[in-house]
Design an enzyme around this catalytic site. Structure first.
Site, mmCIF file in Angstrom:
data_model
loop_
_atom_site.group_PDB
_atom_site.id
_atom_site.type_symbol
_atom_site.label_atom_id
_atom_site.label_comp_id
_atom_site.label_asym_id
_atom_site.label_seq_id
_atom_site.Cartn_x
_atom_site.Cartn_y
_atom_site.Cartn_z
ATOM 1 N N GLU A 106 0.829 -1.200 0.000
ATOM 2 C CA GLU A 106 0.000 0.000 0.000
ATOM 3 C C GLU A 106 0.870 1.258 0.000
ATOM 4 O O GLU A 106 1.931 1.301 0.627
ATOM 5 C CB GLU A 106 -0.946 -0.005 1.203
ATOM 6 C CG GLU A 106 -1.999 -1.096 1.055
ATOM 7 C CD GLU A 106 -3.104 -1.031 2.088
ATOM 8 O OE1 GLU A 106 -4.218 -1.475 1.777
ATOM 9 O OE2 GLU A 106 -2.883 -0.555 3.219
ATOM 10 N N CYS A 152 5.633 -6.742 7.708
ATOM 11 C CA CYS A 152 6.671 -6.247 8.616
ATOM 12 C C CYS A 152 6.942 -7.287 9.686
ATOM 13 O O CYS A 152 6.016 -7.943 10.176
ATOM 14 C CB CYS A 152 6.225 -4.933 9.271
ATOM 15 S SG CYS A 152 7.518 -4.199 10.309
ATOM 16 N N CYS A 198 4.616 -4.681 15.989
ATOM 17 C CA CYS A 198 4.003 -3.717 16.923
ATOM 18 C C CYS A 198 2.511 -4.064 17.059
ATOM 19 O O CYS A 198 1.822 -4.222 16.040
ATOM 20 C CB CYS A 198 4.184 -2.293 16.405
ATOM 21 S SG CYS A 198 5.918 -1.892 16.080
ATOM 22 N N CYS A 244 -0.445 -2.218 15.192
ATOM 23 C CA CYS A 244 -0.238 -1.879 13.779
ATOM 24 C C CYS A 244 -0.731 -3.000 12.875
ATOM 25 O O CYS A 244 -0.360 -4.166 13.048
ATOM 26 C CB CYS A 244 1.249 -1.626 13.555
ATOM 27 S SG CYS A 244 1.680 -1.471 11.808
ATOM 28 N N GLY A 268 6.293 -1.742 6.691
ATOM 29 C CA GLY A 268 7.665 -2.212 6.860
ATOM 30 C C GLY A 268 8.534 -1.315 7.713
ATOM 31 O O GLY A 268 8.207 -0.172 7.991
ATOM 32 N N GLU A 269 9.651 -1.888 8.146
ATOM 33 C CA GLU A 269 10.667 -1.177 8.939
ATOM 34 C C GLU A 269 11.832 -0.885 7.991
ATOM 35 O O GLU A 269 12.590 -1.790 7.616
ATOM 36 C CB GLU A 269 11.091 -2.068 10.120
ATOM 37 C CG GLU A 269 12.396 -1.700 10.786
ATOM 38 C CD GLU A 269 12.464 -0.255 11.281
ATOM 39 O OE1 GLU A 269 11.655 0.125 12.139
ATOM 40 O OE2 GLU A 269 13.350 0.487 10.794
ATOM 41 N N SER A 296 11.205 6.710 9.079
ATOM 42 C CA SER A 296 10.725 6.381 10.425
ATOM 43 C C SER A 296 11.131 4.961 10.805
ATOM 44 O O SER A 296 10.890 4.017 10.048
ATOM 45 C CB SER A 296 9.200 6.516 10.443
ATOM 46 O OG SER A 296 8.705 6.147 11.692
ATOM 47 N N SER A 327 10.010 5.786 16.442
ATOM 48 C CA SER A 327 8.745 5.477 17.114
ATOM 49 C C SER A 327 9.051 4.931 18.496
ATOM 50 O O SER A 327 9.687 3.890 18.627
ATOM 51 C CB SER A 327 7.966 4.439 16.302
ATOM 52 O OG SER A 327 7.620 4.984 15.070
ATOM 53 N N HIS A 379 6.724 5.220 21.768
ATOM 54 C CA HIS A 379 5.474 4.666 22.326
ATOM 55 C C HIS A 379 5.518 4.283 23.799
ATOM 56 O O HIS A 379 4.471 4.083 24.423
ATOM 57 C CB HIS A 379 4.974 3.452 21.523
ATOM 58 C CG HIS A 379 4.957 3.665 20.043
ATOM 59 N ND1 HIS A 379 4.384 4.762 19.465
ATOM 60 C CD2 HIS A 379 5.466 2.909 19.020
ATOM 61 C CE1 HIS A 379 4.530 4.680 18.143
ATOM 62 N NE2 HIS A 379 5.181 3.585 17.860
ATOM 63 N N CYS A 436 -1.676 6.216 10.135
ATOM 64 C CA CYS A 436 -0.529 5.538 10.734
ATOM 65 C C CYS A 436 -0.977 4.243 11.382
ATOM 66 O O CYS A 436 -1.924 4.231 12.158
ATOM 67 C CB CYS A 436 0.107 6.414 11.811
ATOM 68 S SG CYS A 436 1.041 7.750 11.160
HETATM 69 S S1 SF4 Z 1 4.559 0.246 13.285
HETATM 70 FE FE1 SF4 Z 1 6.124 0.128 11.641
HETATM 71 S S2 SF4 Z 1 7.700 -1.237 12.537
HETATM 72 FE FE2 SF4 Z 1 5.847 -1.535 13.799
HETATM 73 S S3 SF4 Z 1 4.821 -3.320 12.829
HETATM 74 FE FE3 SF4 Z 1 3.955 -1.431 11.905
HETATM 75 S S4 SF4 Z 1 5.149 -1.150 10.039
HETATM 76 FE FE4 SF4 Z 1 6.322 -2.545 11.339
#
Ligand code: SF4
Length: 357
Positions: free
Chosen positions: A85, A110, A114, A117, A160-161, A192, A215, A217, A334
């Site tokens: 996406e 990913c 998290c 997410c 993704g990271e 990010s 990030s 949190h 987000c």
């Molecule tokens: S917030 Fe970013 S790092 Fe965490 S699972 Fe979602 S996409 Fe991956």
């Protein structure tokens, strides 16, 4: 070979190896990124490119527009059928001119997991190649209204990271910034990360010029680990040491992202702990009330508690912004990106108006 995987120097080397001069590599680069004409290339070069390379761009299989018309989310199908996406957001600049930002993905799925997410909930499929990252920007550019300025803001905050796919992401960013191509200014690119410590150190050592967002949190190990499993591998002490190293070496601030979840990480005490953690560091905090996902039953922090949280941070000299919520009705905010490859999504997406997660 996908030509969009090549940086300009690498493309020069490829063509050089085939016996062509830099001039021809320059023409090809223009054809790829400045709407030059690939037919202006020498016929034998064009033939070889046709035979040995691709200029593969993704196809949009779904296109959703938010009810306010300001956000569009695209489901893009890659050459191997994998879907990702990409989000395009329209803003009004300070001078009143329209601006657009693309939120692009660096992985399909990913591995970071998290809990809040949607991308993390779907798991990891594969890294994206540089050309697959760049192609999202080319695609987003093609979707801008006629006569509008080309896209100039990019956030690597989609699926993704980015630092888990470091080399491909850096090649893609080099291509995006190339002054003879898309020429996107480093100050308009934000990467990010959820806290991949070796990647942050590498960004500092390599003097990567774009902006960095981390990030967070949670401001204690226990609270952060409950939301971000990766935090078990790199505890806060290590993460903050890497952030201090980055700020000192790059002489620039870090943006810290804080998803505000009611009853989890939004109390005044937690705001004080965060203020103490970041005190003295060149930092800016982005406060993001939680966006809903199917796989997590947390709720966003209410407006009053968000303001209280922000004012406590201000007491520590920490500037912060409450992030505008965008595209929530089409799950483009987000933490909401979840590329559904099912035909159901394709069938339900409006055909005509054809994101870290
Ligand atoms: S917030 Fe970013 S790092 Fe965490 S699972 Fe979602 S996409 Fe991956």
């Amino acid at each position: 070979m996908n030509l969009y995987d090549f940086s300009r120097p690498a493309l020069g080397e490829l063509l050089g190896g085939w016996g062509y001069s830099r001039y021809h590599a320059g023409l090809l680069w223009e054809a790829l990124y400045r709407q030059g004409d690939v037919h202006a290339l020498r016929p034998e070069l064009y033939g070889r490119l046709q035979a040995e390379t691709t200029m593969s761009l993704p196809t949009a299989v779904a296109d959703l527009s938010s009810s306010d018309g300001q956000t569009r989310k695209f489901l893009l199908r890659l050459a191997d059928g994998q879907t990702i996406e990409t989000v395009l957001m329209h803003f009004e600049g300070r001078d009143g001119t329209p601006r657009a930002t693309a939120c692009i993905s660096t992985q399909a799925g990913c591995a970071m997991g998290c809990v809040f997410c949607a991308t993390g909930q779907m798991g990891f499929t594969r890294h994206l190649a540089p050309g697959e990252i760049v192609a999202q920007v080319l695609f987003a550019n093609s979707q801008l209204p006629p006569n509008s300025e080309p896209l100039r803001n990019i956030v690597l905050m989609g699926m993704g990271e980015p630092l888990h796919n470091y080399d491909h992401t850096m090649t893609a960013v080099d291509i995006l910034m190339d002054h003879k191509g898309l020429a996107i200014a480093p100050k308009h690119i934000t990467l990010s990360t959820v806290g991949v410590v070796p990647g942050i150190v590498r960004l500092a050592d390599e003097a990567r010029p774009f902006r960095l967002a981390v990030s967070l949190h949670g401001a204690t190990d226990a609270e952060r680990q409950a939301l971000v499993p990766l935090a078990r591998r790199w505890p806060l002490a290590e993460l903050m040491a890497a952030c201090r190293y980055y700020v000192q070496k790059r002489q620039r601030r870090i943006f810290f992202e804080w998803t505000l979840i009611e009853g989890k990480n939004d109390t005044p005490e937690q705001a004080h702990t965060l203020g103490q953690l970041l005190a003295g560091l060149e930092a800016h905090v982005n406060l993001i009330p939680l966006n809903p996902t199917v796989g997590y039953d947390g709720r966003p922090t209410g407006e009053t508690a968000v303001k209280t949280f922000q004012s406590i941070l201000a007491g520590y000299g920490l500037p912060s912004t409450i992030r505008q919520r965008r595209g929530i009705d089409i799950a483009a905010g987000c933490g909401q990106l979840r590329a559904a490859s099912s035909t159901a999504v394709i069938a339900t997406a409006p055909r005509s108006s054809s994101r870290h997660g």
